[in-house]
Design an enzyme around this catalytic site. Structure first.
Site, PDB file in Angstrom:
ATOM      1  NE  ARG A 148      -4.424   7.849   9.733  1.00  0.00           N
ATOM      2  CZ  ARG A 148      -5.048   7.012  10.550  1.00  0.00           C
ATOM      3  NH1 ARG A 148      -5.715   7.482  11.594  1.00  0.00           N
ATOM      4  NH2 ARG A 148      -5.022   5.703  10.334  1.00  0.00           N
ATOM      5  CE  LYS A 172      -6.248   7.387   6.605  1.00  0.00           C
ATOM      6  NZ  LYS A 172      -5.576   6.447   5.681  1.00  0.00           N
ATOM      7  CG  HIS A 244       2.174  10.223   7.503  1.00  0.00           C
ATOM      8  ND1 HIS A 244       0.901  10.468   7.982  1.00  0.00           N
ATOM      9  CD2 HIS A 244       2.223   8.886   7.239  1.00  0.00           C
ATOM     10  CE1 HIS A 244       0.215   9.331   8.000  1.00  0.00           C
ATOM     11  NE2 HIS A 244       0.995   8.367   7.562  1.00  0.00           N
ATOM     12  NE  ARG A 247      -0.277   7.407  11.155  1.00  0.00           N
ATOM     13  CZ  ARG A 247      -1.213   6.917  11.971  1.00  0.00           C
ATOM     14  NH1 ARG A 247      -1.409   7.461  13.146  1.00  0.00           N
ATOM     15  NH2 ARG A 247      -1.943   5.883  11.613  1.00  0.00           N
ATOM     16  CG  HIS A 270      -2.410   1.204  11.185  1.00  0.00           C
ATOM     17  ND1 HIS A 270      -1.066   0.868  11.293  1.00  0.00           N
ATOM     18  CD2 HIS A 270      -2.439   2.447  10.622  1.00  0.00           C
ATOM     19  CE1 HIS A 270      -0.334   1.863  10.820  1.00  0.00           C
ATOM     20  NE2 HIS A 270      -1.136   2.817  10.408  1.00  0.00           N
ATOM     21  CE1 TYR A 279       5.905   3.019  10.754  1.00  0.00           C
ATOM     22  CE2 TYR A 279       3.875   1.801  11.020  1.00  0.00           C
ATOM     23  CZ  TYR A 279       4.538   2.967  10.717  1.00  0.00           C
ATOM     24  OH  TYR A 279       3.829   4.079  10.370  1.00  0.00           O
TER      25      TYR A 279
END
Length: 298
Positions: A148, A172, A244, A247, A270, A279
């Site tokens: 990110r 995150k 992004h 990514r 994730h 994806y």
């Protein structure tokens, strides 16, 4: 319970107990300010612990005229989290958002770049300048590690474990993960770090920050966006891209070349495999090959 106190307590909870990223905390606060402003404009003088479902339904109906379904869903999610916190802390007995549903939003397929497009972008970097060598290292890192933009700007020299072939990434909620890095990307980063960065007058606060601007300070997210946008124009790329995009391309190319979703999930950081599963919708062409290779009846 006064709104100012409620919002401040909620922000502290998200910071200290949930460990949310600063951008997420600010997003929650923005959504709550919209609610407070609407209450003031409509002379609804009720504190957070006495607000009822009907008020929130009217507010959401009002906002639905101004924002798209995806933004509505995020707004409702923010309100649900806020009132859930009030119930958790015994400021309220019930969550007035429980009866309100979020609008159905289609899952947006991520934009991706082909390997040829990525190589074309990097080819158009002016490597005769110090910024050019830095920008090449930035793009290679984004694509090779699937970071990110916030993870890239916060990447530190002490996070580089090149002997082991990994970089430590802080994602995150300050959650850390180790991501493999290729020998080629290691070479590009070392070239920047040892030949370019050493000539920068580094601000004492950023001595461990890997990617620096010309003033010796860390790069902002906005600066990374600007670098990529300008490079896309220079390369004649018609797609609308952002940090992004690299990514997404990282994950898509791994999947297309046979990587399993669980491994991709870990590398992307994730929490849920369902986030990574998007994806699967990008390119299913490899699935027939997987079936043919691995199923006994193929």
């Amino acid at each position: 319970m006064k709104w100012e106190h409620a919002v401040k307590s909620f922000n502290n909870y998200n910071t200290l107990e949930r460990g949310l990223a600063e951008n997420s905390i600010k997003a929650y606060a923005r959504d709550l300010r919209k609610l407070i402003l609407w209450l003031e404009e409509n002379d609804v003088e009720l504190p957070a612990d006495r607000l009822e479902t009907q008020h929130l339904r009217e507010f959401i109906y009002h906002m639905a005229k101004e924002i798209n379904p995806r933004s509505q869903a995020r707004l409702i999610s923010s309100l649900k989290a806020f009132f859930k916190y009030l119930v958790l802390e015994n400021y309220r007995e019930t969550n007035p958002m429980d009866l309100l549903e979020s609008p159905k939003t289609p899952r947006k397929l991520p934009d991706t770049l082909s390997l040829e497009e990525i190589d074309n972008l990097i080819t158009h970097i002016d490597r005769s300048t110090a910024e050019g060598e830095r920008n090449r290292a930035i793009l290679e890192t984004l694509y090779s590690c699937g970071l990110r933009v916030s993870e890239l700007t916060s990447l530190k020299i002490s996070d580089l474990f090149f002997d082991e072939g990994f970089v430590k990434v802080t994602g995150k909620g300050n959650k850390q993960r180790f991501v493999p890095i290729s020998p080629y990307t290691i070479k590009v980063i070392n070239l920047y770090k040892n030949e370019i960065r050493t000539h920068v007058n580094v601000d004492p606060k950023f001595t461990d920050t890997l990617f620096l601007n010309r003033r010796g300070k860390g790069l902002t997210r906005a600066m990374i966006f600007h670098i990529i946008k300008q490079l896309a124009i220079k390369a004649g790329l018609k797609k609308s891209i952002s940090p992004h995009t690299f990514r997404h391309s990282f994950a898509t190319h791994l999947l297309e070349n046979g990587a399993d979703l669980r491994s991709i999930q870990i590398m992307l950081g994730h929490e849920s495999i369902t986030t990574t599963e998007i994806y699967m919708h990008v390119d299913r062409s490899h699935l027939a090959q997987v079936m043919e290779k691995h199923h006994p009846r193929a």
